[in-house]
Scaffold this active site. Structure first.
Site, PDB file in Angstrom:
ATOM      1  N   GLY A 249     -37.507 -34.335 -57.354  1.00 21.59           N
ATOM      2  CA  GLY A 249     -36.534 -33.282 -57.616  1.00 21.59           C
ATOM      3  C   GLY A 249     -37.031 -32.080 -58.387  1.00 21.59           C
ATOM      4  O   GLY A 249     -36.240 -31.184 -58.697  1.00 21.59           O
ATOM      5  N   CYS A 362     -29.152 -18.940 -29.882  1.00 22.27           N
ATOM      6  CA  CYS A 362     -27.849 -18.460 -29.452  1.00 22.27           C
ATOM      7  C   CYS A 362     -26.804 -18.914 -30.451  1.00 22.27           C
ATOM      8  O   CYS A 362     -26.042 -19.855 -30.183  1.00 22.27           O
ATOM      9  CB  CYS A 362     -27.535 -19.024 -28.076  1.00 22.27           C
ATOM     10  SG  CYS A 362     -27.595 -17.761 -26.862  1.00 22.27           S
TER      11      CYS A 362
HETATM   12  N1  LLP Z   1     -36.868 -39.381 -53.898  1.00 22.00           N
HETATM   13  C1  LLP Z   1     -35.677 -39.540 -53.312  1.00 22.00           C
HETATM   14  C2  LLP Z   1     -35.014 -40.831 -53.366  1.00 22.00           C
HETATM   15  C3  LLP Z   1     -35.083 -38.455 -52.628  1.00 22.00           C
HETATM   16  O1  LLP Z   1     -33.891 -38.615 -52.082  1.00 22.00           O
HETATM   17  C4  LLP Z   1     -35.753 -37.219 -52.566  1.00 22.00           C
HETATM   18  C5  LLP Z   1     -35.194 -36.086 -51.845  1.00 22.00           C
HETATM   19  C6  LLP Z   1     -37.020 -37.115 -53.193  1.00 22.00           C
HETATM   20  C7  LLP Z   1     -37.544 -38.213 -53.854  1.00 22.00           C
HETATM   21  C8  LLP Z   1     -37.819 -35.845 -53.174  1.00 22.00           C
HETATM   22  O2  LLP Z   1     -37.166 -34.806 -53.800  1.00 22.00           O
HETATM   23  P1  LLP Z   1     -37.914 -33.401 -54.017  1.00 22.00           P
HETATM   24  O3  LLP Z   1     -39.015 -33.643 -55.009  1.00 22.00           O
HETATM   25  O4  LLP Z   1     -38.457 -32.982 -52.709  1.00 22.00           O
HETATM   26  O5  LLP Z   1     -36.868 -32.503 -54.528  1.00 22.00           O
HETATM   27  N2  LLP Z   1     -33.383 -31.017 -47.332  1.00 22.00           N
HETATM   28  C9  LLP Z   1     -33.131 -30.546 -48.683  1.00 22.00           C
HETATM   29  C10 LLP Z   1     -33.718 -31.474 -49.725  1.00 22.00           C
HETATM   30  C11 LLP Z   1     -33.227 -32.887 -49.605  1.00 22.00           C
HETATM   31  C12 LLP Z   1     -33.837 -33.794 -50.630  1.00 22.00           C
HETATM   32  C13 LLP Z   1     -33.520 -35.203 -50.331  1.00 22.00           C
HETATM   33  N3  LLP Z   1     -34.104 -36.158 -51.204  1.00 22.00           N
HETATM   34  C14 LLP Z   1     -33.711 -29.144 -48.814  1.00 22.00           C
HETATM   35  O6  LLP Z   1     -34.240 -28.634 -47.844  1.00 22.00           O
HETATM   36  O7  LLP Z   1     -33.596 -28.538 -49.866  1.00 22.00           O
END
Ligand code: LLP
Length: 432
Positions: A249, A362
């Site tokens: 995150g 589209c």
């Molecule tokens: N661990 C778990 C359990 C997660 O659900 C996620 C992301 C991560 C790690 C990695 O998080 P990050 O470090 O990438 O923030 N599609 C969305 C983001 C969805 C994130 C889902 N889970 C976007 O494009 O912003």
């Protein structure tokens, strides 16, 4: 000058990535095209590995959340950089295994893993299955028993912290499709079931509080809540929890207004809280896991497009259309995400043209950015959208039967294709 260190401008006034002229890359590989700086990705991986070494005596593992950007090349790099891997589907697992990713360093996530996926995870011998619910725990236990194996599990807990980009609140998280709730006792019941379950080796607990978070405080509070829960587990069951996975995150820079902390600072602060809380609550310091996705790949990538029609609607706006769009980057239509735009062949010129960057699908909502400033672009120019290394290729689609762009990696002044461009034959290949 740019949102990412791997970007610069050369003597021709063209945008470069990893020192390579992006206009040359567009000519060589065609557009649209994702370009990723491998050296930047490796540096990001190293920063995470080092942050655990420096702040937590190396008693942990950084695993890359591959949903951000998964392909064979990426799995190889992550393995070479000594990280583990978070997968959330049989497809991500299959990709990792296809390049020999060590299965014991794979963590299998997801809120509704299929029975087939649980079988695959057991068969592969993944290091951990992060169990989301009781139904899954039962199915995993059966799958492991059937294969005569024991599976290491973490339970996904909702720590009751809802982290937003610049603030957080500590309530309301029962309403999430992921994991076991703490407040209702569901989490403790789940832990007891996991300890008792056959062919299940209960290893610890997991939480993930959100994505694109800049504040360190929600991470500190999550660590505190989770150590408190580990103490409760010890008191109720006598079991000392070995492993704590704090999820991912960490935010990245999409625009100059974004100011993420260095990863080492997150880790220094969170490790401080972990150590203090363990002493306070009388539990053993756990092995920790962190799961960065976006912050490993995001700022290392850009997308190159060719500008087509430029349509000015007097007193309203100028639409600049490109040869890609929501198929290769659905993040604006989904989340109204901010992106920085640069005209790659005019990168040294002032950004004094307000445009709306439109895709070619589209669909009126197929936009990449609205009212963004960019150089004076014309048809035939190369448009770069920055910080597209995460959640772009991985979220791409074939809407309108448009083939997906290739992924080109640059490293040490060289470029290579790591995912080839899709063809029309690929588009019809699965049609019967
Ligand atoms: N661990 C778990 C359990 C997660 O659900 C996620 C992301 C991560 C790690 C990695 O998080 P990050 O470090 O990438 O923030 N599609 C969305 C983001 C969805 C994130 C889902 N889970 C976007 O494009 O912003």
């Amino acid at each position: 000058m740019f949102v990412s260190d791997c970007l610069s401008v050369n003597e021709k006034g063209n945008l470069t990535i990893g020192g390579i002229d992006t206009v040359d890359l567009a000519a060589k590989y065609g557009t649209p095209c994702y370009v990723v700086d491998e050296d930047q990705i490796r540096a990001n991986c190293r920063a995470y590995v080092k942050s655990i070494e420096d702040n937590y005596d190396g008693n942990g593992l950084a695993i890359y959340a591959s949903k951000a950007f998964n392909c064979k090349a990426m799995c190889k790099i992550v393995n070479e950089e000594k990280m583990g891997l978070d997968v959330v589907s049989g497809g991500e697992l299959y990709t990792a295994l296809s390049v020999g990713f060590p299965s014991e360093k794979i963590y299998f996530h997801g809120n509704n893993k299929t029975l087939a996926e649980l079988d695959e995870a057991v068969k592969a011998g993944v290091g951990r299955v992060v169990v989301d619910n009781i139904y899954e725990l039962e199915n995993l236990s059966k799958a492991a028993k059937k294969q005569g194996k024991t599976v290491g599990v973490l339970l996904r807990i909702k720590p009751g912290i809802d982290a937003h980009t610049h603030s957080f609140i500590m309530t309301g998280q029962i309403d999430s499709k992921f994991g076991f709730a703490l407040e209702t006792g569901e989490a403790m019941d789940g832990i007891k079931a996991a300890i008792a379950a056959e062919n299940i080796d209960f290893k610890g607990v997991h939480c993930h509080i959100g994505s694109q978070i800049f504040d360190v405080e929600p991470f500190e509070r999550a660590a505190e809540v989770m150590i408190g829960f580990m103490a409760d587990i010890k008191a109720e069951t006598g079991v000392e929890v070995e492993e704590l996975d704090l999820g991912g995150g960490f935010g990245i820079k999409y625009s100059s207004d974004d100011n993420p902390l260095a990863y080492s600072e997150y880790m220094a602060k969170v490790a401080g809280v972990l150590k203090a809380e363990c002493v306070k609550k009388g539990v053993k310091q756990p092995f920790i896991v962190i799961e960065p996705g976006r912050s490993v790949a995001g700022s290392a990538g850009i997308t190159l497009y060719t500008v087509g029609a430029v349509k000015t609607i007097p007193d309203i706006r100028t639409y600049v259309s490109i040869d890609g769009g929501m198929g290769d980057n659905p993040r604006y239509i989904l989340y109204q995400s901010t992106y920085e735009l640069v005209c790659a062949n005019k990168a040294d010129k002032p950004k004094d043209f307000k445009i709306t960057l439109a895709g070619r699908c589209c669909e009126s909502g197929d936009l990449i950015q609205e009212d963004a400033l960019v150089q004076q672009v014309e048809p035939g120019d190369i448009m770069a959208v920055l910080s597209t290394g995460a959640y772009n290729y991985s979220m791409s689609s074939n809407y309108n039967r448009i083939p997906k762009p290739p992924v080109v990696m640059v490293s040490g002044g060289q470029s290579r294709v790591v995912v080839r461009r899709e063809t029309y034959e690929d588009i019809i290949a699965k049609d019967m």
